[in-house]
Motif scaffolding. Structure first.
Motif, PDB file in Angstrom:
ATOM      1  N   VAL A  36       0.247  -1.286   0.386  1.00 34.30           N
ATOM      2  CA  VAL A  36       0.147  -0.399  -0.269  1.00 34.30           C
ATOM      3  C   VAL A  36       0.422   1.711   0.230  1.00 34.30           C
ATOM      4  N   VAL A  37       1.780   1.505   0.509  1.00 32.48           N
ATOM      5  CA  VAL A  37       2.838   2.264   0.831  1.00 32.48           C
ATOM      6  C   VAL A  37       3.581   2.193  -0.274  1.00 32.48           C
ATOM      7  N   TYR A 344      10.958   5.814   3.613  1.00 32.01           N
ATOM      8  CA  TYR A 344      10.802   7.210   4.006  1.00 32.01           C
ATOM      9  C   TYR A 344       9.494   7.136   4.817  1.00 32.01           C
ATOM     10  N   THR A 345       8.212   7.235   4.252  1.00 36.61           N
ATOM     11  CA  THR A 345       6.985   7.802   4.578  1.00 36.61           C
ATOM     12  C   THR A 345       7.046   6.784   5.541  1.00 36.61           C
ATOM     13  N   GLU A 346       7.522   5.465   5.415  1.00 38.34           N
ATOM     14  CA  GLU A 346       6.618   4.201   6.358  1.00 38.34           C
ATOM     15  C   GLU A 346       7.600   4.079   8.156  1.00 38.34           C
ATOM     16  N   ALA A 375      -7.573   6.565   2.643  1.00 34.24           N
ATOM     17  CA  ALA A 375      -7.510   6.383   1.342  1.00 34.24           C
ATOM     18  C   ALA A 375      -6.312   7.414   0.625  1.00 34.24           C
ATOM     19  N   CYS A 376      -5.898   8.487   1.136  1.00 40.83           N
ATOM     20  CA  CYS A 376      -4.481   8.964   0.527  1.00 40.83           C
ATOM     21  C   CYS A 376      -3.329   8.759   1.166  1.00 40.83           C
ATOM     22  N   SER A 377      -3.678   7.812   2.841  1.00 36.94           N
ATOM     23  CA  SER A 377      -2.335   7.614   3.617  1.00 36.94           C
ATOM     24  C   SER A 377      -2.391   6.454   3.316  1.00 36.94           C
ATOM     25  N   GLY A 378      -1.438   6.059   4.164  1.00 38.06           N
ATOM     26  CA  GLY A 378      -0.662   4.276   4.403  1.00 38.06           C
ATOM     27  C   GLY A 378      -0.933   4.236   5.973  1.00 38.06           C
ATOM     28  N   LEU A 379      -1.043   5.353   6.668  1.00 41.36           N
ATOM     29  CA  LEU A 379      -0.997   4.847   7.813  1.00 41.36           C
ATOM     30  C   LEU A 379      -1.922   3.597   8.974  1.00 41.36           C
TER      31      LEU A 379
END
Length: 399
Positions: A36-37, A344-346, A375-379
Motif C-alpha cells: 500500500v505504501v 521514508y514514509t514507512e 485512502a490518501c495515507s498508508g497510516l
C-alpha cells in the motif's frame, strides 16, 4: 522428519510433499502494508476501467480502489505511474495487483458514481458540485482562496486549477450541496461528507460558510459531516461551527517543521504553528478526541524528528495527525516534486502509528472526513500491522 537447510537428507518416495509455506497474519499484514505504501510512492499502471480524479484539488491524477481491503488513492496518471512496477489487472472474479507475473493482492474498484449523471434544475452537473471519494461525498464549497495567485499561495495546492479547467463552480450553495449529497447517499452509498473551502480574509477564514453548508448536508441526509478550514483569528468561531451540529473538523497545519511551512505555505507560517495548537485545543473541547484532524504532508524537506514530535504532541491533545505523502498536483507550484520513497514514509508512519495505538486512536474513531476514510495515507495499513492484522469489521470491502 525435520531437515535443516543445507542437509543432504531427502524424503522417501512414499513421503507426502511438504506443505506450502503460508505467511502468518503478521507477515501477511506487513507485506500488504508495504505494498500500500509503495503504491502511493510509485503509482500504478492500469489495464482495467477505474474511476479517477484528474487535476486540481483533492486526490488528483489518481485512481480510487481497495487493495486487500484497504481504501487507497494511488497515482495513475503521472510520470511515476507510467514507470511503476505495479499493474492492476482483471481476474475471472475481480481484479488484482501484479508485479510482473506475481500476484500481490486482490483489489476492487470504484465504478463511476450514478449521481454524476444528474443535473440541478438550472443545469449544473452534480459532479461539478461534489464528488465521491470511494465512499465519502466531498466538495470544496468555495473554489477560490485569498492566497491563490500571489506570494502567499500554498505551493502544493491546486484549488485554482480545478476552477480554471471548468471542472467545478466557484461557490456551491448549502441547498445545492444537500441535494447532491442526498443523491450520493441514495444512489452510491456515501457514508459521510467531507467539505472544505479556500481561505478568506475574514476573521473566520471561511469557517462559518463551510459550516453552514455542512449543517445543510447533515440535516438533509443524516450523514456525519466533517468541515475543514484554517484556524479562525477569533477562536470563538469554532464554537459556532460546533453549534451547527458538525461532527468533525479538519484544521490542517500541513507541516510541523517551521522552515518548511514558511517555504511552502507562507500565510500558514504567519498564522503560526502554536495558533494551530490553540485552535485544536478549542476544537477538541467541543468535538471530542479523535474528531479533530490535521494533514501532515511528507516529502517537502521536513525534519523527521520535528514531524514525529509534532504528531505526538497533537495526539496527546486528542488530534488525529493524518500523515500523507505529498501528491504533486499538475499546475501547482510543486508539480515537479518527486513523492517520497516508501522507506521514508514507512519509517514515519510506524513511529506515528505506534504512538496512536498506545493512545487508542485509529481510523475507527473519527466520524467523518479524511481521517475516517484514510485512502490518501498508508497510516491505517501500518497500524494494522502493529495490531497483528486488522480487527474484524474495521476495514471495509475486504476481498
Amino acid at each position: 522428519m525435520n531437515v535443516s537447510r543445507g542437509s543432504s537428507a531427502v524424503a522417501s518416495p512414499e513421503s507426502p510433499p511438504p506443505p506450502a509455506q503460508v505467511p502468518g497474519p503478521a507477515a501477511a499484514a506487513a507485506a500488504l502494508s508495504t505494498l500500500v505504501v509503495d503504491l502511493q510512492a510509485r503509482g500504478l499502471r492500469v489495464e482495467v476501467p477505474l474511476e479517477r480524479r484528474s487535476g486540481g484539488a483533492g486526490p488528483s491524477d489518481s485512481g480510487m480502489l481497495w487493495v486487500g481491503g484497504f481504501p487507497i488513492t494511488v497515482p495513475t496518471d503521472n510520470a511515476a505511474a507510467a514507470d511503476s512496477p505495479y499493474v492492476l489487472k482483471a481476474e475471472d472474479d475481480g481484479y488484482a495487483i501484479f508485479e510482473g507475473s506475481q500476484r500481490l493482492a486482490s483489489a476492487s474498484t470504484q465504478q463511476r458514481p450514478r449521481f454524476y449523471d444528474l443535473r440541478t434544475d438550472d443545469g449544473i452537473p452534480y459532479w461539478k458540485i461534489g464528488l465521491l471519494h470511494l465512499d465519502s461525498f466531498a466538495s470544496t464549497v468555495v473554489q477560490t482562496c485569498s492566497y491563490w495567485g500571489n506570494d502567499d499561495q500554498c505551493k502544493f495546492c491546486g484549488i485554482g486549477v480545478s476552477l480554471d479547467s471548468g471542472r467545478t463552480i466557484v461557490k456551491k450553495s448549502p441547498e445545492q450541496l444537500a441535494e447532491v449529497a442526498m443523491a450520493a447517499k441514495e444512489l452510491d452509498g456515501a457514508v459521510d461528507a467531507t467539505l472544505t473551502t479556500g481561505s478568506s480574509n475574514g476573521v473566520d477564514r471561511g469557517a462559518r460558510y463551510v459550516a453552514r453548508c455542512g449543517h445543510a448536508v447533515r440535516e438533509a441526509t443524516g450523514l456525519p459531516v466533517e468541515v475543514q478550514f484554517e484556524p479562525p483569528l477569533n477562536l470563538d468561531v469554532i464554537d459556532e461551527v460546533a453549534d451547527l451540529g458538525i461532527d468533525s473538523v479538519g484544521i490542517h497545519v500541513e507541516s510541523f517543521d517551521p522552515k518548511v511551512l514558511a517555504h511552502v505555505a507562507p500565510a500558514k507560517a504567519r498564522t503560526g504553528i502554536e495558533h494551530y495548537f490553540r485552535a485544536w485545543e478549542r476544537a477538541v473541547a467541543r468535538f471530542g478526541e479523535g474528531q479533530v484532524s490535521t494533514y501532515v504532508i511528507l516529502g517537502m524537506g521536513e525534519d523527521p524528528e520535528i514531524t514525529v514530535e509534532g504528531c505526538r504532541r497533537a495526539i496527546d491533545m486528542g488530534v488525529f495527525p493524518f500523515v500523507v505523502p505529498i501528491r504533486p498536483v499538475a499546475g501547482s507550484l510543486m508539480e515537479d516534486v518527486v513523492p517520497p520513497e516508501r522507506d521514508y514514509t514507512e519509517r514515519i508512519y510506524r513511529r506515528v502509528a505506534s504512538y496512536m495505538s498506545e493512545r487508542g486512536m485509529d481510523s475507527s474513531v473519527p466520524k467523518a472526513g479524511c481521517a475516517r476514510c484514510q485512502a490518501c495515507s498508508g497510516l491505517q495499513s501500518v497500524q494494522a500491522v502493529l495490531q497483528i492484522g486488522p480487527r474484524p469489521g474495521q476495514i471495509p470491502h475486504a476481498v
